[in-house]
Design an enzyme around this catalytic site. Structure first.
Site, PDB file in Angstrom:
ATOM      1  N   ASP A  55      -5.350 -28.073  -7.355  1.00  0.00           N
ATOM      2  CA  ASP A  55      -6.077 -27.736  -8.582  1.00  0.00           C
ATOM      3  C   ASP A  55      -7.129 -28.825  -8.806  1.00  0.00           C
ATOM      4  O   ASP A  55      -6.779 -29.991  -8.989  1.00  0.00           O
ATOM      5  CB  ASP A  55      -5.076 -27.679  -9.746  1.00  0.00           C
ATOM      6  CG  ASP A  55      -5.675 -26.996 -10.966  1.00  0.00           C
ATOM      7  OD1 ASP A  55      -6.912 -26.823 -10.994  1.00  0.00           O
ATOM      8  OD2 ASP A  55      -4.917 -26.651 -11.894  1.00  0.00           O
ATOM      9  N   HIS A 108       5.170  20.342   5.399  1.00  0.00           N
ATOM     10  CA  HIS A 108       4.525  21.221   6.378  1.00  0.00           C
ATOM     11  C   HIS A 108       5.139  22.609   6.387  1.00  0.00           C
ATOM     12  O   HIS A 108       4.449  23.604   6.592  1.00  0.00           O
ATOM     13  CB  HIS A 108       4.600  20.586   7.769  1.00  0.00           C
ATOM     14  CG  HIS A 108       3.587  19.500   7.964  1.00  0.00           C
ATOM     15  ND1 HIS A 108       2.234  19.697   7.796  1.00  0.00           N
ATOM     16  CD2 HIS A 108       3.737  18.196   8.293  1.00  0.00           C
ATOM     17  CE1 HIS A 108       1.584  18.564   8.023  1.00  0.00           C
ATOM     18  NE2 HIS A 108       2.471  17.625   8.325  1.00  0.00           N
ATOM     19  N   ASP A 136     -11.591 -23.120  -8.333  1.00  0.00           N
ATOM     20  CA  ASP A 136     -11.052 -24.482  -8.311  1.00  0.00           C
ATOM     21  C   ASP A 136      -9.562 -24.584  -8.012  1.00  0.00           C
ATOM     22  O   ASP A 136      -8.961 -25.625  -8.221  1.00  0.00           O
ATOM     23  CB  ASP A 136     -11.346 -25.172  -9.650  1.00  0.00           C
ATOM     24  CG  ASP A 136     -10.591 -24.525 -10.805  1.00  0.00           C
ATOM     25  OD1 ASP A 136     -10.318 -23.323 -10.715  1.00  0.00           O
ATOM     26  OD2 ASP A 136     -10.279 -25.229 -11.767  1.00  0.00           O
ATOM     27  N   GLU A 137      -8.966 -23.510  -7.552  1.00  0.00           N
ATOM     28  CA  GLU A 137      -7.532 -23.554  -7.253  1.00  0.00           C
ATOM     29  C   GLU A 137      -7.244 -22.847  -5.949  1.00  0.00           C
ATOM     30  O   GLU A 137      -7.878 -21.839  -5.635  1.00  0.00           O
ATOM     31  CB  GLU A 137      -6.754 -22.801  -8.342  1.00  0.00           C
ATOM     32  CG  GLU A 137      -6.297 -23.656  -9.486  1.00  0.00           C
ATOM     33  CD  GLU A 137      -5.448 -22.839 -10.444  1.00  0.00           C
ATOM     34  OE1 GLU A 137      -4.416 -22.319 -10.026  1.00  0.00           O
ATOM     35  OE2 GLU A 137      -5.858 -22.712 -11.613  1.00  0.00           O
ATOM     36  N   CYS A 148       2.967  12.169  13.222  1.00  0.00           N
ATOM     37  CA  CYS A 148       3.151  13.609  13.074  1.00  0.00           C
ATOM     38  C   CYS A 148       2.145  14.346  13.955  1.00  0.00           C
ATOM     39  O   CYS A 148       0.947  14.074  13.908  1.00  0.00           O
ATOM     40  CB  CYS A 148       2.971  14.017  11.604  1.00  0.00           C
ATOM     41  SG  CYS A 148       2.982  15.793  11.361  1.00  0.00           S
ATOM     42  N   HIS A 173       8.106  14.958   4.512  1.00  0.00           N
ATOM     43  CA  HIS A 173       6.890  15.306   5.224  1.00  0.00           C
ATOM     44  C   HIS A 173       7.061  16.652   5.930  1.00  0.00           C
ATOM     45  O   HIS A 173       6.202  17.526   5.881  1.00  0.00           O
ATOM     46  CB  HIS A 173       6.561  14.202   6.236  1.00  0.00           C
ATOM     47  CG  HIS A 173       5.188  14.305   6.799  1.00  0.00           C
ATOM     48  ND1 HIS A 173       4.105  13.727   6.171  1.00  0.00           N
ATOM     49  CD2 HIS A 173       4.705  14.943   7.890  1.00  0.00           C
ATOM     50  CE1 HIS A 173       3.020  14.001   6.875  1.00  0.00           C
ATOM     51  NE2 HIS A 173       3.354  14.733   7.930  1.00  0.00           N
ATOM     52  N   CYS A 177      -0.440  16.627  11.515  1.00  0.00           N
ATOM     53  CA  CYS A 177      -1.523  16.025  10.708  1.00  0.00           C
ATOM     54  C   CYS A 177      -1.837  14.595  11.111  1.00  0.00           C
ATOM     55  O   CYS A 177      -2.773  13.993  10.597  1.00  0.00           O
ATOM     56  CB  CYS A 177      -1.184  16.084   9.219  1.00  0.00           C
ATOM     57  SG  CYS A 177       0.163  14.984   8.776  1.00  0.00           S
TER      58      CYS A 177
END
Length: 724
Positions: A132, A662, A223-224, A640, A658, A643
């Site tokens: 710091d 589909h 500043d850190e 997959c 999933h 897709c």
DNA sequence: GGGCTTTAAGTCG
DNA sequence: TTCCACGACTTAAAGCCC
């Protein structure tokens, strides 16, 4: 103010009413005592102590701040806000009083269990250093104008100060204080206007030094910074104390500026440590559990300013903890764990308990994409609509230019207003198309503003969020964009932590109150205390920093495969580690598995899931694997075939969802005959958004659920990327 | 009841 | 004499619609 010394909460059921009544009496007494010194109850950010303000006559500062503020609109608004907090505290006290001894005993068990679970996540393998810079802006100004040396000066204006040097702090002058009040506190105060060009220049110099100690350091602000110095300590054969000293010397030699450093096992502790010997000093907390626990528990929150040092705990939270629960020390966070679990949401309670244990992040998060862009301006309060709309047009123009610079387009526009009485209002609209032009912004912002008229305003702000995920979406589709985001951003880091744990939400809700039951919730918390601190995550020379989107587009599949394979291998290694860790720490490991860490969350699913999901083996070669129904095939057991979505084998539920998606899609196709198979769920959503009416786009029941669950690849990466 | 959006509020530097 | 910022982030609650 409120009496702070009374213990409100006893396990005896009769103590509730006693405490409440006693509180009222004590409060009244104190209020009566304050009649001669009303400023005592007027608290603002700048009446709190800050480094360099130890010897300040606090009573004098508070009195002057009070006298100069009294009667102003600002003051009235502060009083309103204060009343709201008091109301919250009262509510919490009342709810607390309703808790029976049985309730408390139950919640205490919940808390004790959580403490054990959190304790397991403690990682002492890394050494973090927080730097710091001392009164950075003021120090830079003094460098460029040595005449300022030794004189009280502050950077900012009559309306607001950005920082003050240590000479000025002796008078009680500090950052976030209005200049006119500072002048009253210190009539000889020199005010210097801000010059960010200079601060950026010096900030860059310091970062060059940080880079030599940790190329992946995290810049928290100009500043850190946080540096993981584990490797550099090993490489140079130096202790963390020597490295800290060395770094501070380098900073001074190369910039002429001093800084303070804190070294500890995690970032949260390192930040607390850096404040201990400010300015131009350092504090080292050994990577030793006992040392950490002693350090944390021996620090009274108030005295050591520990609460305000911890990201996520501000004025309001501090107030609530102290006045409603009587929590004054970190140790008491653990002792009052039962109350915390009873009165706060699980994520908030976890956060408080983590603070009590001295836990914090030890991993290096990825770079994060910004989530919004905004600007706002304050001006003399006015009801002149012509003027107000002119301000709005100016802001729209500025925002548009900023967005253009960063190549951003977004679809949620938020108008922020601050009325003459300091009341803050926000009004937002989510659009069908992504916008960035000043005319579009102005058009929608004007509509929002018109609905608020007539009004007397002193501030207008505009914010755009929900950014378009850039052109790569179109090229790669959703899964690749996830990889892109993984490489260039850490945006998923936070999400993944939450999502990861949410996978086990039901089993993990160890008797905490439902969030819906909580009317006082602490904002900004999750189970990881470190994420509460807003690190801007500007990683310099990040391993992936040269891989911008265009690079990602050209990066070949083999490269990604390799990354994936490496990560999958890590999962197996993590599984082994976790099995060992759990085996050695707990007999009833079932409950602990999902909580061990983010990685553990991911891995636990492997442990709990199909034993055939040996991702390590299966990721080595391209395998087309049928799922239970035999209809969906996964290339390399994660992609997959329909897709291209990437769902690792370990994500059993997500895979099932999933597949379900589909199947549903196929059925829908058969029914309607209009479904486009080539679109992924996310593309389809986007597609609908473009086509749908304003109302319709909100309700996309069929896809969103799948879509939300359907970003596992970046979550997966982040999970596996984390150290256990 | 769940998902999405809007709004409010807290926090940081 | 001046009269309390700005830009980012987060969570949570409530309302709306299917």
């Amino acid at each position: 103010m409120f009496c702070k010394s009374i213990r409100l909460f006893s396990h005896s059921s009769s103590s509730g009413s006693f405490s409440f009544e006693t509180f009222r009496k004590m409060e009244n007494k104190e209020t009566a005592g304050d009649a001669d010194r009303p400023w005592q109850s007027y608290h603002t950010v700048y009446t709190n102590a800050k480094a360099g303000m130890e010897g300040v006559d606090k009573e004098r500062v508070q009195r002057i701040v009070y006298e100069m503020s009294k009667g102003s609109k600002y003051f009235e608004n502060e009083e309103r806000k204060e009343a709201t907090i008091r109301e919250k505290i009262e509510n919490m006290r009342a709810r607390c009083a309703q808790l029976t001894a049985t309730d408390l005993s139950q919640y205490q068990k919940v808390a004790d269990k959580r403490i054990l679970e959190l304790e397991i996540t403690r990682d002492l393998s890394r050494i973090w250093l927080h730097v710091d810079m001392d009164a950075f802006y003021a120090a830079v100004e003094t460098l460029s104008n040595p005449l300022l040396k030794g004189k009280p000066m502050a950077v900012g204006s009559m309306s607001m100060l950005s920082t003050a040097n240590y000479e000025a702090r002796k008078y009680g002058v500090r950052a976030a204080m209005p200049g006119f009040i500072a002048r009253r506190l210190c009539p000889e105060l020199i005010l210097v206007p801000t010059n960010f060009e200079k601060y950026n220049y010096y900030s860059d110099l310091t970062r060059k030094v940080f880079h030599r100690y940790d190329p992946n350091f995290l810049a928290a602000s100009l500043d850190e910074a946080y540096l993981d110095i584990t490797e550099v300590c090993k490489e140079r054969g130096l202790t963390s104390e020597e490295i800290a000293k060395d770094l501070r010397t380098s900073i001074y030699e190369e910039t002429g500026l001093t800084c303070s450093a804190g070294v500890a096992a995690n970032r949260l502790l390192a930040k607390v440590c850096s404040d201990i010997n400010k300015p131009n000093g350092q504090f080292i907390l050994p990577n030793d559990r006992r040392a950490i626990v002693t350090f944390i528990s021996s620090l009274p929150i108030r005295k050591a300013k520990l609460l305000s040092q911890i990201g996520g705990i501000g004025k309001v939270t501090e107030h609530i903890l102290k006045d409603a629960l009587g929590i004054n020390t970190c140790e008491e966070m653990l002792q009052k764990g039962g109350h915390l679990c009873a009165l706060f949401s699980q994520s908030s309670a976890d956060f408080f308990l983590s603070v009590g244990l001295g836990l914090g992040s030890t991993d290096t998060p990825q770079v994060r994409f910004r989530k919004s862009i905004s600007n706002e301006r304050t001006f003399a309060a006015t009801t002149d609509e012509r003027l107000i709309f002119q301000k709005l047009a100016d802001l729209a123009e500025m925002l548009s230019m900023d967005m253009e610079k960063e190549g951003l387009t977004g679809r949620t526009l938020t108008l922020k207003l601050k009325t003459a009485s300091f009341e803050v209002r926000t009004r937002a609209v989510t659009l069908q198309k992504y916008i960035c032009s000043s005319s579009d912004i102005l058009q929608h912002a004007s509509r929002l503003l018109k609905a608020e008229l007539p009004v007397s305003l002193r501030l207008i702000g505009l914010r755009i969020s929900q950014f378009n995920e850039d052109g790569a979406t179109a090229v790669f589709g959703p899964t690749q964009i996830s990889i892109t985001r993984f490489i260039t951003s850490g945006d998923a880091t936070r999400k993944s932590t939450g999502d990861c744990c949410s996978l086990n939400t039901d089993s993990n809700n160890h008797g905490f109150m439902d969030d819906t039951e909580i009317d006082t919730c602490i904002n900004g918390y999750d189970t990881d205390p470190e994420t509460h601190h807003q690190v801007s995550n500007q990683r310099l020379d990040n391993n992936f920093s040269n891989m911008d989107d265009s690079n990602c587009m050209s990066s070949n599949v083999a490269e990604k495969s390799e990354k994936l394979e490496n990560l999958l291998r890590n999962v197996s290694a993590d599984q082994a580690n976790i099995s060992t860790a759990i085996g050695s720490t707990s007999d009833s490991s079932d409950a602990l598995i999902p909580r061990v860490s983010s990685t553990a969350c991911a891995s636990s699913r492997n442990l709990e899931g199909n034993p055939n999901n040996n991702v390590d083996d299966e990721s080595q070669v391209e395998v087309r694997s049928p799922d239970n129904n035999g209809q969906i095939w996964w290339i390399d057991n994660y992609k997959c075939t329909i897709c291209g979505a990437e769902v690792p084998a370990s994500f059993v539920d997500e895979r099932q969802e999933h597949i379900d998606f589909h199947i549903a899609e196929k059925l829908q196709e058969e029914e309607s005959g209009i479904r486009s198979r080539t679109l992924t769920p996310r593309q389809r959503t986007a597609d609908k958004n473009l086509l749908s009416s304003p109302r319709k786009h909100k309700r996309q029941k069929s896809t969103p659920k799948k879509e939300v669950k359907h970003i596992p690849i970046d979550l997966f990466f982040v999970k596996t990327n984390q150290k256990f």
